[in-house]
Design an enzyme around this catalytic site. Structure first.
Site, PDB file in Angstrom:
ATOM      1  N   ASP A   2      -9.716  55.652   0.236  1.00  0.00           N
ATOM      2  CA  ASP A   2     -10.315  57.289   1.329  1.00  0.00           C
ATOM      3  C   ASP A   2     -11.889  57.740   1.005  1.00  0.00           C
ATOM      4  O   ASP A   2     -12.448  56.952  -0.030  1.00  0.00           O
ATOM      5  CB  ASP A   2      -8.795  57.796   0.114  1.00  0.00           C
ATOM      6  CG  ASP A   2      -8.434  58.941   1.066  1.00  0.00           C
ATOM      7  OD1 ASP A   2      -8.980  58.940   2.363  1.00  0.00           O
ATOM      8  OD2 ASP A   2      -7.698  59.445   1.013  1.00  0.00           O
ATOM      9  N   GLU A   8     -18.535  67.248   1.325  1.00  0.00           N
ATOM     10  CA  GLU A   8     -18.391  68.664   0.927  1.00  0.00           C
ATOM     11  C   GLU A   8     -18.353  68.680   0.068  1.00  0.00           C
ATOM     12  O   GLU A   8     -18.246  70.028  -0.585  1.00  0.00           O
ATOM     13  CB  GLU A   8     -16.576  67.820   1.126  1.00  0.00           C
ATOM     14  CG  GLU A   8     -15.924  68.282   2.487  1.00  0.00           C
ATOM     15  CD  GLU A   8     -16.527  66.664   3.066  1.00  0.00           C
ATOM     16  OE1 GLU A   8     -16.797  65.749   2.540  1.00  0.00           O
ATOM     17  OE2 GLU A   8     -16.548  66.575   4.044  1.00  0.00           O
ATOM     18  N   CYS A  46     -14.345  62.132   7.366  1.00  0.00           N
ATOM     19  CA  CYS A  46     -14.364  62.543   7.980  1.00  0.00           C
ATOM     20  C   CYS A  46     -14.758  63.522   9.046  1.00  0.00           C
ATOM     21  O   CYS A  46     -16.497  62.911   8.448  1.00  0.00           O
ATOM     22  CB  CYS A  46     -13.409  63.615   7.764  1.00  0.00           C
ATOM     23  SG  CYS A  46     -12.331  65.132   8.566  1.00  0.00           S
ATOM     24  N   GLU A  68     -15.076  59.656  11.865  1.00  0.00           N
ATOM     25  CA  GLU A  68     -14.405  60.631  12.998  1.00  0.00           C
ATOM     26  C   GLU A  68     -15.622  61.428  14.472  1.00  0.00           C
ATOM     27  O   GLU A  68     -16.561  61.978  13.212  1.00  0.00           O
ATOM     28  CB  GLU A  68     -13.725  61.474  12.690  1.00  0.00           C
ATOM     29  CG  GLU A  68     -13.165  62.454  13.751  1.00  0.00           C
ATOM     30  CD  GLU A  68     -12.731  61.710  15.078  1.00  0.00           C
ATOM     31  OE1 GLU A  68     -13.484  61.786  15.966  1.00  0.00           O
ATOM     32  OE2 GLU A  68     -11.566  61.212  14.596  1.00  0.00           O
ATOM     33  N   HIS A  97      -4.097  62.588  16.319  1.00  0.00           N
ATOM     34  CA  HIS A  97      -3.508  63.757  16.108  1.00  0.00           C
ATOM     35  C   HIS A  97      -3.059  63.955  17.562  1.00  0.00           C
ATOM     36  O   HIS A  97      -2.249  65.193  17.139  1.00  0.00           O
ATOM     37  CB  HIS A  97      -4.463  64.274  14.899  1.00  0.00           C
ATOM     38  CG  HIS A  97      -3.713  63.746  13.950  1.00  0.00           C
ATOM     39  ND1 HIS A  97      -2.426  63.031  13.000  1.00  0.00           N
ATOM     40  CD2 HIS A  97      -4.824  62.595  12.927  1.00  0.00           C
ATOM     41  CE1 HIS A  97      -3.049  62.508  12.261  1.00  0.00           C
ATOM     42  NE2 HIS A  97      -3.935  62.428  11.665  1.00  0.00           N
TER      43      HIS A  97
END
Length: 162
Positions: A2, A8, A46, A68, A97
């Site tokens: 993951d 971040e 992400c 993404e 989504h």
């Protein structure tokens, strides 16, 4: 594996980045070191600003990174044009989504844009980098649409790029 959230967790002071990035890459590689040689490792990242840490991302040595990129219309490709990433890249071709399913042409256009920067052999086509978290009726509708379009898209891209 993951999302490793490397970007971040960067220290605020840029002078501390090198030490942190070395630690993060080592930790990721340690976590994936127990897999067999024939096991293909994937990681998802992400949407974020990755341009200044692409060398560290390459150091993760994941066989495939899924990133993404669909919401930004593949904006991150400019960074990959400056840094030749050594492994496969799965730029999400649509955001699962979202209630809107893109057309086959829209997905093909994103992939063709990716092919301008990446080698065709590097492209890992996936509907969205974050498809592992998708669920519910929208996801089932998206996946059904994606599955029906996948072979036609592969055929169309083969014809468009030859």
């Amino acid at each position: 594996m993951d999302e490793p959230t490397i970007r971040e967790r960067l220290p605020r002071r840029r002078q501390d980045w090198k030490t942190y990035l070395r630690w993060a890459v080592d930790a990721f590689n340690l976590a994936t070191s127990g897999v067999q040689d024939e096991t293909q490792t994937h990681t998802y990242m992400c949407y974020s600003e990755f341009g200044d840490i692409l060398e560290a991302i390459a150091g993760l040595d994941a066989d495939v990174i899924s990133i993404e990129m669909s919401r930004s219309k593949m904006e991150l490709l400019a960074d990959f044009a400056r840094f030749r990433y050594p492994n496969a890249i799965g730029p999400g071709v649509y955001y699962v989504h979202s209630p809107r399913v893109p057309t086959k042409q829209e997905m093909a256009n994103l992939l063709l844009r990716a092919e301008e920067v990446l080698f065709t052999e590097q492209l890992w086509v996936n509907p969205n980098a974050d498809s592992r978290r998708a669920d519910g009726p929208n996801w089932r509708r998206h996946w059904s649409t994606w599955s029906r379009r996948q072979n036609r898209l592969d055929t169309m891209l083969g014809g468009m790029t030859s």
